[in-house]
Design a protein around this motif. Structure first.
Motif, PDB file in Angstrom:
ATOM      1  N   ILE A   1     -20.394 -11.961  26.133  1.00  0.00           N
ATOM      2  CA  ILE A   1     -21.626 -11.870  26.919  1.00  0.00           C
ATOM      3  C   ILE A   1     -21.968 -10.400  27.111  1.00  0.00           C
ATOM      4  CG2 ILE A   1     -22.769 -12.490  29.077  1.00  0.00           C
ATOM      5  CD1 ILE A   1     -20.749 -14.721  29.417  1.00  0.00           C
ATOM      6  N   GLU A   2     -23.065  -9.969  26.516  1.00  0.00           N
ATOM      7  CA  GLU A   2     -23.504  -8.582  26.649  1.00  0.00           C
ATOM      8  C   GLU A   2     -24.304  -8.435  27.927  1.00  0.00           C
ATOM      9  OE1 GLU A   2     -24.926  -6.383  23.275  1.00  0.00           O
ATOM     10  OE2 GLU A   2     -24.447  -8.038  21.949  1.00  0.00           O
ATOM     11  N   ARG A   3     -23.903  -7.487  28.756  1.00  0.00           N
ATOM     12  CA  ARG A   3     -24.530  -7.307  30.064  1.00  0.00           C
ATOM     13  C   ARG A   3     -25.460  -6.096  30.031  1.00  0.00           C
ATOM     14  NH1 ARG A   3     -24.932 -11.479  32.689  1.00  0.00           N
ATOM     15  NH2 ARG A   3     -24.818 -10.435  34.720  1.00  0.00           N
TER      16      ARG A   3
ATOM     17  N   LYS B   1     -42.098  -6.236  29.211  1.00  0.00           N
ATOM     18  CA  LYS B   1     -41.215  -7.378  29.389  1.00  0.00           C
ATOM     19  C   LYS B   1     -39.764  -6.925  29.412  1.00  0.00           C
ATOM     20  CE  LYS B   1     -44.181 -10.811  27.139  1.00  0.00           C
ATOM     21  NZ  LYS B   1     -44.285 -11.799  26.036  1.00  0.00           N
ATOM     22  N   PHE B   2     -38.952  -7.642  30.195  1.00  0.00           N
ATOM     23  CA  PHE B   2     -37.519  -7.365  30.242  1.00  0.00           C
ATOM     24  C   PHE B   2     -36.798  -8.319  29.307  1.00  0.00           C
ATOM     25  CE2 PHE B   2     -39.055  -5.494  34.138  1.00  0.00           C
ATOM     26  CZ  PHE B   2     -38.293  -4.345  34.266  1.00  0.00           C
ATOM     27  N   VAL B   3     -35.804  -7.787  28.594  1.00  0.00           N
ATOM     28  CA  VAL B   3     -35.056  -8.569  27.609  1.00  0.00           C
ATOM     29  C   VAL B   3     -33.567  -8.334  27.836  1.00  0.00           C
ATOM     30  CG1 VAL B   3     -34.626  -8.986  25.166  1.00  0.00           C
ATOM     31  CG2 VAL B   3     -36.919  -8.353  25.926  1.00  0.00           C
ATOM     32  N   MET B   4     -32.805  -9.421  27.815  1.00  0.00           N
ATOM     33  CA  MET B   4     -31.355  -9.326  27.931  1.00  0.00           C
ATOM     34  C   MET B   4     -30.714  -9.991  26.723  1.00  0.00           C
ATOM     35  SD  MET B   4     -30.985 -10.152  31.983  1.00  0.00           S
ATOM     36  CE  MET B   4     -32.419 -11.235  31.939  1.00  0.00           C
ATOM     37  N   PRO B   5     -29.724  -9.345  26.090  1.00  0.00           N
ATOM     38  CA  PRO B   5     -29.074  -9.954  24.924  1.00  0.00           C
ATOM     39  C   PRO B   5     -28.536 -11.338  25.263  1.00  0.00           C
ATOM     40  CG  PRO B   5     -28.362  -7.686  25.208  1.00  0.00           C
ATOM     41  CD  PRO B   5     -29.149  -8.048  26.430  1.00  0.00           C
ATOM     42  N   GLY B   6     -28.882 -12.286  24.421  1.00  0.00           N
ATOM     43  CA  GLY B   6     -28.421 -13.645  24.654  1.00  0.00           C
ATOM     44  C   GLY B   6     -29.185 -14.381  25.725  1.00  0.00           C
ATOM     45  N   GLY B   7     -30.226 -13.749  26.278  1.00  0.00           N
ATOM     46  CA  GLY B   7     -30.963 -14.379  27.358  1.00  0.00           C
ATOM     47  C   GLY B   7     -31.628 -15.673  26.956  1.00  0.00           C
ATOM     48  N   ASP B   8     -31.960 -15.792  25.685  1.00  0.00           N
ATOM     49  CA  ASP B   8     -32.604 -17.010  25.208  1.00  0.00           C
ATOM     50  C   ASP B   8     -31.611 -17.983  24.580  1.00  0.00           C
ATOM     51  OD1 ASP B   8     -35.092 -16.054  25.983  1.00  0.00           O
ATOM     52  OD2 ASP B   8     -35.399 -14.996  24.093  1.00  0.00           O
TER      53      ASP B   8
ATOM     54  N   GLU C   1     -41.403 -20.106  43.287  1.00  0.00           N
ATOM     55  CA  GLU C   1     -40.689 -20.472  42.065  1.00  0.00           C
ATOM     56  C   GLU C   1     -39.367 -19.711  41.979  1.00  0.00           C
ATOM     57  OE1 GLU C   1     -43.121 -20.563  38.491  1.00  0.00           O
ATOM     58  OE2 GLU C   1     -44.908 -20.344  39.728  1.00  0.00           O
ATOM     59  N   PRO C   2     -38.408 -20.054  42.852  1.00  0.00           N
ATOM     60  CA  PRO C   2     -37.141 -19.303  42.867  1.00  0.00           C
ATOM     61  C   PRO C   2     -36.229 -19.587  41.676  1.00  0.00           C
ATOM     62  CG  PRO C   2     -37.030 -21.140  44.376  1.00  0.00           C
ATOM     63  CD  PRO C   2     -38.455 -21.095  43.884  1.00  0.00           C
ATOM     64  N   CYS C   3     -36.616 -20.528  40.810  1.00  0.00           N
ATOM     65  CA  CYS C   3     -35.773 -20.854  39.655  1.00  0.00           C
ATOM     66  C   CYS C   3     -36.295 -20.264  38.354  1.00  0.00           C
ATOM     67  CB  CYS C   3     -35.615 -22.370  39.525  1.00  0.00           C
ATOM     68  SG  CYS C   3     -34.466 -23.075  40.740  1.00  0.00           S
ATOM     69  N   ARG C   4     -37.116 -19.234  38.450  1.00  0.00           N
ATOM     70  CA  ARG C   4     -37.514 -18.531  37.229  1.00  0.00           C
ATOM     71  C   ARG C   4     -36.306 -17.815  36.630  1.00  0.00           C
ATOM     72  NH1 ARG C   4     -43.382 -15.942  36.870  1.00  0.00           N
ATOM     73  NH2 ARG C   4     -44.631 -17.528  37.915  1.00  0.00           N
ATOM     74  N   ARG C   5     -36.415 -17.494  35.353  1.00  0.00           N
ATOM     75  CA  ARG C   5     -35.355 -16.723  34.692  1.00  0.00           C
ATOM     76  C   ARG C   5     -35.335 -15.299  35.261  1.00  0.00           C
ATOM     77  NH1 ARG C   5     -32.200 -18.770  30.115  1.00  0.00           N
ATOM     78  NH2 ARG C   5     -32.823 -20.968  29.957  1.00  0.00           N
ATOM     79  N   PRO C   6     -34.157 -14.653  35.284  1.00  0.00           N
ATOM     80  CA  PRO C   6     -34.063 -13.309  35.856  1.00  0.00           C
ATOM     81  C   PRO C   6     -35.060 -12.313  35.272  1.00  0.00           C
ATOM     82  CG  PRO C   6     -31.884 -14.197  35.504  1.00  0.00           C
ATOM     83  CD  PRO C   6     -32.843 -15.181  34.891  1.00  0.00           C
ATOM     84  N   ALA C   7     -35.268 -12.352  33.954  1.00  0.00           N
ATOM     85  CA  ALA C   7     -36.208 -11.401  33.341  1.00  0.00           C
ATOM     86  C   ALA C   7     -37.607 -11.548  33.923  1.00  0.00           C
ATOM     87  CB  ALA C   7     -36.231 -11.603  31.828  1.00  0.00           C
ATOM     88  N   ALA C   8     -37.986 -12.781  34.273  1.00  0.00           N
ATOM     89  CA  ALA C   8     -39.306 -13.006  34.878  1.00  0.00           C
ATOM     90  C   ALA C   8     -39.362 -12.384  36.270  1.00  0.00           C
ATOM     91  CB  ALA C   8     -39.612 -14.490  34.937  1.00  0.00           C
ATOM     92  N   PHE C   9     -38.263 -12.470  37.026  1.00  0.00           N
ATOM     93  CA  PHE C   9     -38.225 -11.835  38.341  1.00  0.00           C
ATOM     94  C   PHE C   9     -38.383 -10.324  38.224  1.00  0.00           C
ATOM     95  CE2 PHE C   9     -35.588 -15.609  39.885  1.00  0.00           C
ATOM     96  CZ  PHE C   9     -36.644 -16.147  40.600  1.00  0.00           C
ATOM     97  N   TYR C  10     -37.684  -9.732  37.250  1.00  0.00           N
ATOM     98  CA  TYR C  10     -37.763  -8.286  37.076  1.00  0.00           C
ATOM     99  C   TYR C  10     -39.206  -7.859  36.791  1.00  0.00           C
ATOM    100  CZ  TYR C  10     -32.720  -8.995  36.245  1.00  0.00           C
ATOM    101  OH  TYR C  10     -31.391  -9.371  36.332  1.00  0.00           O
TER     102      TYR C  10
ATOM    103  N   GLU D   1     -15.807 -13.199  27.223  1.00  0.00           N
ATOM    104  CA  GLU D   1     -15.509 -11.819  27.564  1.00  0.00           C
ATOM    105  C   GLU D   1     -16.836 -11.113  27.790  1.00  0.00           C
ATOM    106  OE1 GLU D   1     -13.486 -10.048  24.260  1.00  0.00           O
ATOM    107  OE2 GLU D   1     -15.238 -10.124  22.941  1.00  0.00           O
ATOM    108  N   LEU D   2     -16.799  -9.978  28.494  1.00  0.00           N
ATOM    109  CA  LEU D   2     -18.011  -9.248  28.842  1.00  0.00           C
ATOM    110  C   LEU D   2     -18.069  -7.946  28.069  1.00  0.00           C
ATOM    111  CD1 LEU D   2     -17.769  -9.690  32.714  1.00  0.00           C
ATOM    112  CD2 LEU D   2     -18.860 -11.218  31.064  1.00  0.00           C
ATOM    113  N   ALA D   3     -19.271  -7.566  27.665  1.00  0.00           N
ATOM    114  CA  ALA D   3     -19.464  -6.306  26.941  1.00  0.00           C
ATOM    115  C   ALA D   3     -20.527  -5.497  27.656  1.00  0.00           C
ATOM    116  CB  ALA D   3     -19.890  -6.581  25.492  1.00  0.00           C
ATOM    117  N   TYR D   4     -20.246  -4.203  27.844  1.00  0.00           N
ATOM    118  CA  TYR D   4     -21.163  -3.308  28.544  1.00  0.00           C
ATOM    119  C   TYR D   4     -21.448  -2.087  27.686  1.00  0.00           C
ATOM    120  CZ  TYR D   4     -20.153  -5.942  32.804  1.00  0.00           C
ATOM    121  OH  TYR D   4     -20.015  -6.935  33.740  1.00  0.00           O
ATOM    122  N   ARG D   5     -22.671  -1.611  27.761  1.00  0.00           N
ATOM    123  CA  ARG D   5     -23.020  -0.328  27.147  1.00  0.00           C
ATOM    124  C   ARG D   5     -23.021   0.712  28.254  1.00  0.00           C
ATOM    125  NH1 ARG D   5     -28.328   0.018  23.571  1.00  0.00           N
ATOM    126  NH2 ARG D   5     -26.924  -1.198  22.225  1.00  0.00           N
TER     127      ARG D   5
END
Length: 259
Positions: free
Chosen positions: A83-85, A94-101, A168-177, A242-246
């Motif tokens: 999981i890339e964080r 727009k905000f994009v997170m690896p693996g978000g989709d 709409e508290p159940c939006r995806r995090p990227a939408a909140f950002y 496992e988690l991966a960070y840049r």
């Protein structure tokens, strides 16, 4: 036959002998252990002794008992999912997170009202029992079957400024950002990760084997004044992910010249 000559309860001696066989590679990862009858013959002990030894190794996390199939040596391989964080922003805002989709909803998200606890209040810099909007969702990765529990907590005070957060508290995090940015907030994020043993409902929901810890991530979205706006929690089995960070270097503030 393997002779048992160690102090301690007999089942502990058998558990120690099986443990050595696992660690030495005689019983390879993912392999099926010998049957109870075979272990009884090998160590010249009774069935209850073998069962107690298997139970002890199961509690240690060395063995996974699969009903109807037998006892298997736990895998020592790499987790099934990385999981890339990271958070990126496109040219159109727009905000994009690896693996978000990649994550899919395993069931309908659940929206509710709740209050801060000691732990969530500390992360949101609020007192206990402060009102929150919450959303719980169960996610699954279709490629590996990995399950994750995601929770979003939004303080009432933040939702009053950006009402759609409450609607709409159940939006995806990227939408909140995006909503917060459009409202004029300049966002930063902080994240903590800890490993702990799961609660019973977490173990059931995440379908975890015995003696398996979870990774508990807490990500806080901050505004330009470092005020917490939203708390997200992600829980996933430590055997599956496992988690991966840049990591990038922060800019040091310029030094003032002395007069």
């Amino acid at each position: 036959m393997s002779e048992i000559q160690r102090p301690g309860a007999l089942y502990q001696q058998v558990a120690a002998a099986i443990r050595e066989a696992i660690l030495s590679g005689e019983f390879a990862p993912d392999s099926l252990l010998p049957s109870e009858a075979q272990l009884m013959n090998r160590y010249e002990v009774s069935r209850p002794t073998v069962r107690n030894a298997i139970a002890a190794l199961r509690a240690e996390g060395l063995i996974d008992v699969r009903h109807g199939k037998g006892s298997f040596v736990r895998s020592d391989g790499q987790p099934a999912l990385t999981i890339e964080r990271r958070i990126s922003r496109t040219s159109d805002g727009k905000f994009v997170m690896p693996g978000g989709d990649v994550w899919q909803e395993a069931e309908e998200p659940s929206a509710y009202r709740t209050h801060t606890t000691k732990a969530t209040g500390r992360l949101l810099q609020l007192d206990e029992e402060e009102a929150l909007f919450g959303c719980d969702r169960l996610l699954t990765d279709p490629g590996t079957g990995t399950r994750a529990m995601h929770r979003t907590l939004i303080p009432f005070a933040v939702a009053e400024v950006v009402p759609v957060l409450a609607e709409e508290p159940c939006r995806r995090p990227a939408a909140f950002y995006r909503l917060l940015t459009d409202d004029g907030h300049k966002l930063t994020w902080s994240e903590t990760v800890r490993a702990r043993m799961p609660l019973p409902d977490e173990r059931t929901t995440l379908q975890l084997p015995d003696a398996t810890p979870i990774l508990h991530l807490a990500r806080v979205t901050h505004d330009s004044d470092d005020r917490p706006l939203i708390l997200e929690e992600l829980r996933v089995g430590a055997d599956r992910a496992e988690l991966a960070y840049r990591i990038t270097a922060d800019k040091q503030p310029a030094r003032r010249a002395h007069a």
